[in-house]
Motif scaffolding. Structure first.
Motif, PDB file in Angstrom:
ATOM      1  N   ASN A  88       0.927  -1.071   0.260  1.00 44.55           N
ATOM      2  CA  ASN A  88       0.307  -0.208   0.023  1.00 44.55           C
ATOM      3  C   ASN A  88       0.636   1.353  -0.352  1.00 44.55           C
ATOM      4  O   ASN A  88       1.399   1.102   0.603  1.00 44.55           O
ATOM      5  CB  ASN A  88      -0.526  -0.086   1.360  1.00 44.55           C
ATOM      6  CG  ASN A  88      -1.917  -1.324   1.135  1.00 44.55           C
ATOM      7  OD1 ASN A  88      -2.437  -1.987   0.042  1.00 44.55           O
ATOM      8  ND2 ASN A  88      -2.141  -1.282   2.621  1.00 44.55           N
ATOM      9  N   SER A  92       1.073   5.755  -0.238  1.00 44.17           N
ATOM     10  CA  SER A  92      -0.298   6.452   0.688  1.00 44.17           C
ATOM     11  C   SER A  92       1.067   8.032   0.181  1.00 44.17           C
ATOM     12  O   SER A  92       1.831   7.569   1.144  1.00 44.17           O
ATOM     13  CB  SER A  92      -0.731   6.666   1.882  1.00 44.17           C
ATOM     14  OG  SER A  92       0.030   6.006   2.444  1.00 44.17           O
ATOM     15  N   TRP A 137       5.105   3.485   2.643  1.00 48.91           N
ATOM     16  CA  TRP A 137       5.338   2.247   1.667  1.00 48.91           C
ATOM     17  C   TRP A 137       4.503   1.686   3.513  1.00 48.91           C
ATOM     18  O   TRP A 137       5.081   1.235   3.979  1.00 48.91           O
ATOM     19  CB  TRP A 137       5.838   1.495   1.556  1.00 48.91           C
ATOM     20  CG  TRP A 137       6.032   2.077  -0.045  1.00 48.91           C
ATOM     21  CD1 TRP A 137       5.341   1.690  -1.549  1.00 48.91           C
ATOM     22  CD2 TRP A 137       7.095   3.651  -0.662  1.00 48.91           C
ATOM     23  NE1 TRP A 137       5.804   2.969  -2.346  1.00 48.91           N
ATOM     24  CE2 TRP A 137       7.728   3.831  -1.170  1.00 48.91           C
ATOM     25  CE3 TRP A 137       8.187   4.156   0.454  1.00 48.91           C
ATOM     26  CZ2 TRP A 137       7.622   4.590  -1.793  1.00 48.91           C
ATOM     27  CZ3 TRP A 137       8.157   5.631   0.599  1.00 48.91           C
ATOM     28  CH2 TRP A 137       8.234   4.997  -1.338  1.00 48.91           C
ATOM     29  N   SER A 139       2.133  -2.408   5.047  1.00 50.24           N
ATOM     30  CA  SER A 139       1.134  -3.713   4.767  1.00 50.24           C
ATOM     31  C   SER A 139      -0.091  -2.978   5.158  1.00 50.24           C
ATOM     32  O   SER A 139      -0.857  -2.215   5.784  1.00 50.24           O
ATOM     33  CB  SER A 139       1.641  -4.363   5.806  1.00 50.24           C
ATOM     34  OG  SER A 139       1.817  -4.050   6.834  1.00 50.24           O
ATOM     35  N   ALA A 140      -1.142  -4.650   4.991  1.00 52.38           N
ATOM     36  CA  ALA A 140      -2.673  -4.084   4.865  1.00 52.38           C
ATOM     37  C   ALA A 140      -3.119  -3.877   6.598  1.00 52.38           C
ATOM     38  O   ALA A 140      -3.598  -2.388   6.833  1.00 52.38           O
ATOM     39  CB  ALA A 140      -3.262  -5.253   4.454  1.00 52.38           C
ATOM     40  N   SER A 143       6.601  -0.970   7.826  1.00 57.18           N
ATOM     41  CA  SER A 143       5.680   0.083   7.343  1.00 57.18           C
ATOM     42  C   SER A 143       7.233   1.563   6.545  1.00 57.18           C
ATOM     43  O   SER A 143       7.889   0.524   7.255  1.00 57.18           O
ATOM     44  CB  SER A 143       5.026   1.247   7.421  1.00 57.18           C
ATOM     45  OG  SER A 143       5.518   1.006   9.087  1.00 57.18           O
TER      46      SER A 143
END
Length: 464
Positions: free
Chosen positions: A156, A158, A166, A168-169, A174
């Protein structure tokens, strides 16, 4: 709880002293000669004299290997979990011990020097682990930094206030970049702020120098690592967070991420892996004007003593756009140049056709123009085209010019056959802006595959 096995890489820009790194093995660390940190107590403790690095016999010396290969060996050993020091190509006792540990685990003779089959096995094991986590080098447009990411662990993406995140779900892992350029802001001020925020950080390493700082330890139940560097009053940094439950995967990944992080051009593994350029290198150029202007890959034309365009003679490099990877060449006395049209935007569909001239070793037809199919994902190309296609024209399904291929050598290449470079496409919009800065009107020539074939030429770089 101590954060063991994570390398802290400091600025590779420092010219007056070698970069500092350290194992996060204890608070209050002091640097040892092989780049690892040890406690002040261990540093002062008396003991036997330090042994000199082990001799390397039978098959040559690691020190005699090219720098790119020495770095690649350390890089691969970090992936297999055998090495957690600075990835800089310097083979100290720590590096030799890592090689021996790999050999021992695989039941080879513990010589400290990798035979060809052993090197191949190490490269294969490293590649498997990289593929498992989706390792990629990424250019962060928000900060200008380059970093290595385990993309399967952090799919992910953003935008955050001062960089890119960046993750993980569920947020177990991160990586976040930050960029600070504010009046009066100092590296020390950012260092002091990062030590205190968030308040649940427990520091195991805190190191600050004139142009960089490093922090690491525990943040709640997560391990964390922060590195930042200042240049020209701008601070760029990286924060990595990972749950202890993921440490089996993330500890070795964090080792590599710390070395791979390049906050500014000329830092990180990209700089260390600056492999010697070949004396003769081939690429493709796209005709940009009937008056003799040729667009080429800037990287191809770097460091050339002579640049030639096959069939036309010597060329001069008259301008470049380093950020886009473009170089503008000029040849004189040519009267039959036919540029391809660069006035439209082209289709955004992923399927593209590349028109270029492969290296002589890759083709039997001399300087014949060839084509290749690829898919455009963002500005990246898959699969990467063959060597010689740096500077090739990229066309959409209607034969319209989409842009020019730019090739980047891999940050780390394992031993053995040369890996194909990564590839991207410099868009026609960017090319038009570049031409306009050089007072050139983007050409309005013909479109289509045949027109594109007539608009490409071979570019040859000769270095001494």
């Amino acid at each position: 709880m101590r954060l063991a096995g994570v390398v802290l890489l400091a600025s590779s820009l420092a010219l007056s002293a070698p970069p500092l790194i350290g194992l996060l093995s204890a608070p209050g660390a002091a640097q040892s000669s092989d780049g690892a940190f040890r406690t002040a107590e261990a540093k002062t403790k008396k003991g036997p004299a330090k042994k000199s690095p082990p001799k390397e016999t039978g098959g040559g010396s690691n020190a005699n290997l090219p720098l790119a290969e020495r770095v690649a060996i350390q890089f691969d050993l970090a992936w297999t979990g055998h090495y957690n020091g600075l990835i800089n190509g310097e083979f100290t006792e720590k590096s030799a011990a890592a090689v021996k540990a790999f050999q021992k685990d695989n039941r080879f003779r513990e010589s400290g020097i990798l035979a060809v089959p052993e090197r191949a096995l190490l490269a294969s094991a490293s590649k498997t682990r990289q593929e498992r986590v989706g390792w990629q080098m990424v250019d962060d447009k928000a900060t200008g930094a380059q970093l290595g990411l385990p993309t399967k662990q952090v799919p992910n993406v953003s935008q955050v206030r001062s960089g890119t995140r960046w993750s993980s779900a569920q947020g177990q892992v991160s990586a976040e970049t930050f960029r600070i350029r504010e009046p009066g802001m100092t590296l020390q001020a950012v260092f002091d702020q990062q030590k205190k925020e968030p308040p649940n950080r427990k520091l195991e390493v805190n190191l600050v120098r004139d142009d960089f700082f490093i922090l690491a330890g525990m943040q709640g139940l997560k391990k964390f690592y922060v590195r930042a560097q200042i240049k020209d009053l701008e601070i760029r940094g990286l924060t990595i967070l990972w749950d202890q439950a993921t440490e089996g995967i993330m500890d070795p990944v964090a080792v590599v991420m710390s070395s791979a992080f390049a906050p500014f051009p000329g830092t990180g593994l990209t700089a260390l892996m600056g492999s010697p350029r070949r004396k003769v290198e081939y690429g493709t150029g796209v005709i940009a004007s009937a008056g003799g202007h040729i667009l080429a890959d800037r990287q191809l034309t770097d460091g050339c003593n002579v640049i030639q365009v096959a069939g036309y003679g010597d060329a001069s490099r008259i301008a470049e756009d380093a950020d886009a990877g473009l170089a503008l060449l000029r040849i004189y006395g040519a009267g039959d140049l036919a540029p391809v049209a660069m006035m439209h935007e082209g289709s955004k569909a992923p399927d593209v056709t590349l028109v270029g001239i492969a290296e002589p070793a890759a083709q039997a037809g001399g300087r014949a123009v060839t084509t290749a199919s690829a898919k455009l994902n963002g500005d990246g190309l898959q699969p990467p085209p063959q060597l010689g296609f740096s500077g090739a024209a990229a066309l959409d399904a209607q034969g319209r010019f989409l842009g020019m291929v730019a090739l980047k050598a891999p940050v780390v290449a394992s031993a053995g056959a040369a890996a194909l470079p990564q590839a991207s496409v410099v868009t026609v919009e960017r090319i038009r802006r570049f031409l306009e800065t050089q007072s050139l009107t983007p050409p309005t020539g013909r479109t289509g595959l045949e027109a594109a074939k007539n608009s490409v030429v071979r570019v040859i770089c000769v270095r001494r």
